[in-house]
Design a protein around this motif. Sequence first.
Motif, PDB file in Angstrom:
ATOM      1  N   UNK A  14     -10.449  -4.344   4.120  1.00  0.00           N
ATOM      2  CA  UNK A  14      -9.313  -3.745   3.420  1.00  0.00           C
ATOM      3  C   UNK A  14      -9.107  -2.277   3.772  1.00  0.00           C
ATOM      4  N   UNK A  15     -10.073  -1.667   4.459  1.00  0.00           N
ATOM      5  CA  UNK A  15      -9.882  -0.299   4.942  1.00  0.00           C
ATOM      6  C   UNK A  15      -9.426  -0.242   6.393  1.00  0.00           C
ATOM      7  N   UNK A  16      -9.910  -1.173   7.205  1.00  0.00           N
ATOM      8  CA  UNK A  16      -9.656  -1.087   8.641  1.00  0.00           C
ATOM      9  C   UNK A  16      -8.570  -2.038   9.127  1.00  0.00           C
ATOM     10  N   UNK A  17      -8.402  -3.194   8.482  1.00  0.00           N
ATOM     11  CA  UNK A  17      -7.460  -4.207   8.955  1.00  0.00           C
ATOM     12  C   UNK A  17      -6.289  -4.362   7.982  1.00  0.00           C
ATOM     13  N   UNK A  18      -6.592  -4.884   6.791  1.00  0.00           N
ATOM     14  CA  UNK A  18      -5.513  -5.239   5.866  1.00  0.00           C
ATOM     15  C   UNK A  18      -4.855  -4.035   5.208  1.00  0.00           C
ATOM     16  N   UNK A  19      -5.656  -3.036   4.834  1.00  0.00           N
ATOM     17  CA  UNK A  19      -5.096  -1.891   4.117  1.00  0.00           C
ATOM     18  C   UNK A  19      -3.967  -1.199   4.861  1.00  0.00           C
ATOM     19  N   UNK A  20      -4.203  -0.738   6.106  1.00  0.00           N
ATOM     20  CA  UNK A  20      -3.108  -0.092   6.850  1.00  0.00           C
ATOM     21  C   UNK A  20      -1.899  -1.002   7.040  1.00  0.00           C
ATOM     22  N   UNK A  21      -2.153  -2.297   7.236  1.00  0.00           N
ATOM     23  CA  UNK A  21      -1.058  -3.247   7.426  1.00  0.00           C
ATOM     24  C   UNK A  21      -0.231  -3.370   6.154  1.00  0.00           C
ATOM     25  N   UNK A  22      -0.909  -3.473   5.003  1.00  0.00           N
ATOM     26  CA  UNK A  22      -0.187  -3.599   3.736  1.00  0.00           C
ATOM     27  C   UNK A  22       0.585  -2.323   3.406  1.00  0.00           C
ATOM     28  N   UNK A  23       0.024  -1.167   3.742  1.00  0.00           N
ATOM     29  CA  UNK A  23       0.748   0.084   3.509  1.00  0.00           C
ATOM     30  C   UNK A  23       2.045   0.091   4.300  1.00  0.00           C
ATOM     31  N   UNK A  24       1.979  -0.343   5.557  1.00  0.00           N
ATOM     32  CA  UNK A  24       3.170  -0.375   6.400  1.00  0.00           C
ATOM     33  C   UNK A  24       4.219  -1.352   5.877  1.00  0.00           C
ATOM     34  N   UNK A  25       3.758  -2.421   5.210  1.00  0.00           N
ATOM     35  CA  UNK A  25       4.667  -3.465   4.729  1.00  0.00           C
ATOM     36  C   UNK A  25       4.885  -3.395   3.220  1.00  0.00           C
ATOM     37  N   UNK A  26       4.552  -2.280   2.625  1.00  0.00           N
ATOM     38  CA  UNK A  26       4.529  -2.141   1.161  1.00  0.00           C
ATOM     39  C   UNK A  26       5.802  -2.646   0.490  1.00  0.00           C
ATOM     40  N   UNK A  27       6.941  -2.155   0.915  1.00  0.00           N
ATOM     41  CA  UNK A  27       8.210  -2.520   0.249  1.00  0.00           C
ATOM     42  C   UNK A  27       8.470  -4.020   0.345  1.00  0.00           C
ATOM     43  N   UNK A  28       8.191  -4.607   1.507  1.00  0.00           N
ATOM     44  CA  UNK A  28       8.457  -6.025   1.725  1.00  0.00           C
ATOM     45  C   UNK A  28       7.545  -6.890   0.870  1.00  0.00           C
ATOM     46  N   UNK A  29       6.233  -6.582   0.904  1.00  0.00           N
ATOM     47  CA  UNK A  29       5.273  -7.387   0.150  1.00  0.00           C
ATOM     48  C   UNK A  29       5.530  -7.265  -1.349  1.00  0.00           C
ATOM     49  N   UNK A  30       5.754  -6.051  -1.815  1.00  0.00           N
ATOM     50  CA  UNK A  30       5.977  -5.847  -3.248  1.00  0.00           C
ATOM     51  C   UNK A  30       7.201  -6.601  -3.734  1.00  0.00           C
ATOM     52  N   UNK A  31       8.282  -6.563  -2.964  1.00  0.00           N
ATOM     53  CA  UNK A  31       9.496  -7.285  -3.370  1.00  0.00           C
ATOM     54  C   UNK A  31       9.235  -8.781  -3.457  1.00  0.00           C
ATOM     55  N   UNK A  32       8.364  -9.281  -2.598  1.00  0.00           N
ATOM     56  CA  UNK A  32       8.086 -10.721  -2.564  1.00  0.00           C
ATOM     57  C   UNK A  32       7.251 -11.180  -3.748  1.00  0.00           C
TER      58      UNK A  32
END
Length: 285
Positions: A14-32
């Motif tokens: 969650x620090x090296x793989x998923x975390x940065x990815x989720x930050x980049x996709x924050x608006x999209x994931x949250x809306x979903x």
Amino acid sequence: MEVAGPNADQIQYWNEVAGPKWVALDDIISAQIRPLGALAMDRAGIAAGERVLDVGCGMGETTLELGRRVGPGGSVVGVDVSAPMLERARAAALAAGAANVAFESADAQTTSLPGPFDALYSRFGVMFFAEPEAAFANLRRALRVGARLAFVCWRALQENPWLLVPATTAARHLAVPQPDPHAPGPFAFADAARVRGLLERAGFTRVEHEPVDQELSVAGGRSLDGAVDLLMQLGPASAALRAAQAGPELVERVRADLREAIAPFDGPGGVRMGSAVWIVTASAG
């Protein structure tokens, strides 16, 4: 935070793989996933003046909403292991002027948390513990007697077309990993009987599982290509491509097939596909 303890693999992920990815996709994931998280928050019955613990708070959207519900007389602590996500959460709280929320970089399985809290909430954040019974026992110690627990988690992959379709599409091109169904991951809490036992042994009572089947706005209503991009970056297809160290040619073949597979679900409001979750509630005994 230090990559150590029983959840070291998840902390690293969650620090090296998923975390940065989720930050980049924050608006999209949250809306979903926002509508599903809101249902669980409603079930928690959050009241003004309460102290609430938000486990796996990610980028803080749920923490801020909980802070709005408890009002200035209450407080909320968001806990997560992902430094990139917590950085975004703290910035969001500062921008919102949310003085009643705070964030802890901590492993909720092993860290002594600053209770007692009146409620524990989580939006898809509790399925990643290496030792879930120990984790919930630790969380129970942070709650007052009679405190409420409410979280939302995915049911089985086979019940979630929005993830099953990408998985079966990827499987036509490469091996899709078949992890232990109880291993830390998005579907670790699909088995209601198992989760009930975990919670009861950890000191919770009146455990209830409410099944919710809801059409999901994949990628938050963005275009068909936007939905394909999201599903290529998150979920079973992404995991299979990452495990296979797939090259650009294979990635593009999977992308093309996935676009064709989800195109029938595309409409004026974007791509809409079925989802299946549990809303789990309980009381601290």
